[in-house]
Design an enzyme around this catalytic site. Structure first.
Site, mmCIF file in Angstrom:
data_model
loop_
_atom_site.group_PDB
_atom_site.id
_atom_site.type_symbol
_atom_site.label_atom_id
_atom_site.label_comp_id
_atom_site.label_asym_id
_atom_site.label_seq_id
_atom_site.Cartn_x
_atom_site.Cartn_y
_atom_site.Cartn_z
ATOM 1 N N GLY A 54 35.538 -4.426 -132.937
ATOM 2 C CA GLY A 54 34.364 -5.262 -132.417
ATOM 3 C C GLY A 54 34.902 -6.966 -132.163
ATOM 4 N N THR A 55 33.912 -7.185 -131.162
ATOM 5 C CA THR A 55 34.467 -8.473 -130.611
ATOM 6 C C THR A 55 32.999 -9.057 -130.310
ATOM 7 O OG1 THR A 55 34.598 -7.867 -128.166
ATOM 8 C CG2 THR A 55 36.568 -7.976 -129.666
ATOM 9 N N THR A 56 32.471 -10.042 -129.661
ATOM 10 C CA THR A 56 33.088 -11.384 -129.809
ATOM 11 C C THR A 56 32.185 -12.334 -130.778
ATOM 12 O OG1 THR A 56 34.116 -11.116 -127.662
ATOM 13 C CG2 THR A 56 33.675 -13.646 -128.273
ATOM 14 N N ASP A 71 28.310 -10.360 -129.825
ATOM 15 C CA ASP A 71 27.616 -9.342 -128.886
ATOM 16 C C ASP A 71 27.555 -8.066 -129.626
ATOM 17 O OD1 ASP A 71 30.664 -8.942 -129.088
ATOM 18 O OD2 ASP A 71 30.253 -7.414 -127.856
ATOM 19 N N LYS A 87 27.274 -7.475 -135.924
ATOM 20 C CA LYS A 87 28.583 -8.220 -136.200
ATOM 21 C C LYS A 87 28.421 -9.511 -136.997
ATOM 22 C CE LYS A 87 30.454 -6.629 -131.888
ATOM 23 N NZ LYS A 87 31.153 -6.848 -130.708
#
Length: 282
Positions: A54-56, A71, A87
């Site tokens: 996962g990002t950001t 995101d 997240k």
């Protein structure tokens, strides 16, 4: 023979009934270490391609508090593993934690961190200072170092409202658990460089909470524009970034309708100016 002592069969082990450490992670390490995420045996070699990542995540300080936003995309190699992963999480009443890296492991560490803060409050009758919470998270990341060296790294971003100083603060970490306090704004994850450029351009010391949300959405848009692992706002599926505010009044996650209004305003603006709002030269 009962491993927990004579007469313990059918009851909680003695360790759970004896006053001891205020750290739940330390209690777990002493009683059931196999349940700690970093203690599990994994195959040798680089495992980074076998798990969704996962990002950001971005964090923005404004007068009277701090904002955290992330995101919703998780990727595994060149595939989108999940479009609506969350997240950004509530850590306790006055702090939030966001995660980048190995998604499943990161979520497990966040759950353990939430219990860690609850356990301390119940044992000590008071809450940890914001510095103390940041240090507890640092120790947990350090405990995952073995997996991080095999490509299963977890990089959180921690932010909260400091009840002692009356301001929002942001902390970042490296894979060894090293902690740094960031000032004004920060971002982590594969799109963080692009998000940080937008934050650097748009952040002002007198941002209102509403303006801070707009800055965060602009930063995530720029990250998604340049980094394929970062998901942009998905208007057709109504999947928007998770945005949370932490102030003296506590933690509050914005509703999808609230975030959606900011997303639609940003998209309308980008139709006229694809590069986003300019920073003033003077």
């Amino acid at each position: 023979m009962d491993p927990h002592g004579p007469g313990a069969a059918g009851r909680l082990p003695a360790a759970y009934l004896t006053p001891g450490t205020s750290s739940f992670a330390e209690l777990l390490a002493a009683t059931a270490p196999e349940l700690l995420p970093g203690r599990r045996a994994v195959p040798a070699g680089d495992l980074s391609a076998l798990a969704p990542h996962g990002t950001t995540i971005v964090a923005v300080v404004f007068p009277g508090g701090v904002l955290m936003a992330g995101d919703r995309r998780a990727t595994m190699g060149n595939l989108i593993a999940q479009r609506d992963i969350e997240k950004v999480f509530h850590a306790d009443d006055h702090s939030a934690v966001g995660i980048a890296g190995t998604a499943g492991l990161a979520v497990e560490i966040v759950r353990l961190f939430q219990v860690e803060l609850e356990h301390y409050e119940k044992m000590e009758g008071t809450t940890l200072s914001l510095e103390g919470k940041a240090n507890r998270l640092s120790a947990m990341i350090r405990g995952n170092l073995g997996m991080a060296m095999q490509g299963l790294a977890v990089l959180p971003l921690f932010a909260g409202y400091d009840l002692e100083t009356g301001q929002g603060r942001v902390y970042s970490y490296d894979v060894t658990g090293g902690r740094s306090e960031e000032h004004r704004y920060h971002s982590v994850g594969s799109g963080s460089l692009f998000a940080r450029g937008a934050l650097k351009k748009l952040h002002r010391d007198d941002l209102s909470p509403e303006d801070a949300v707009r800055v965060a959405v602009q930063a995530l848009y720029d990250a998604a524009d340049e980094d394929s692992a970062t998901g942009g706002p998905d208007v057709t599926r109504r999947i928007f970034p998770v945005v949370s505010l932490v102030t003296a009044e506590g933690y509050r996650r914005l509703t999808d309708d609230e975030v959606g209004a900011h997303v639609e305003a940003v998209l309308a603006q980008r139709m006229e100016h694809p590069g986003g709002p300019p920073a003033p030269l003077r």
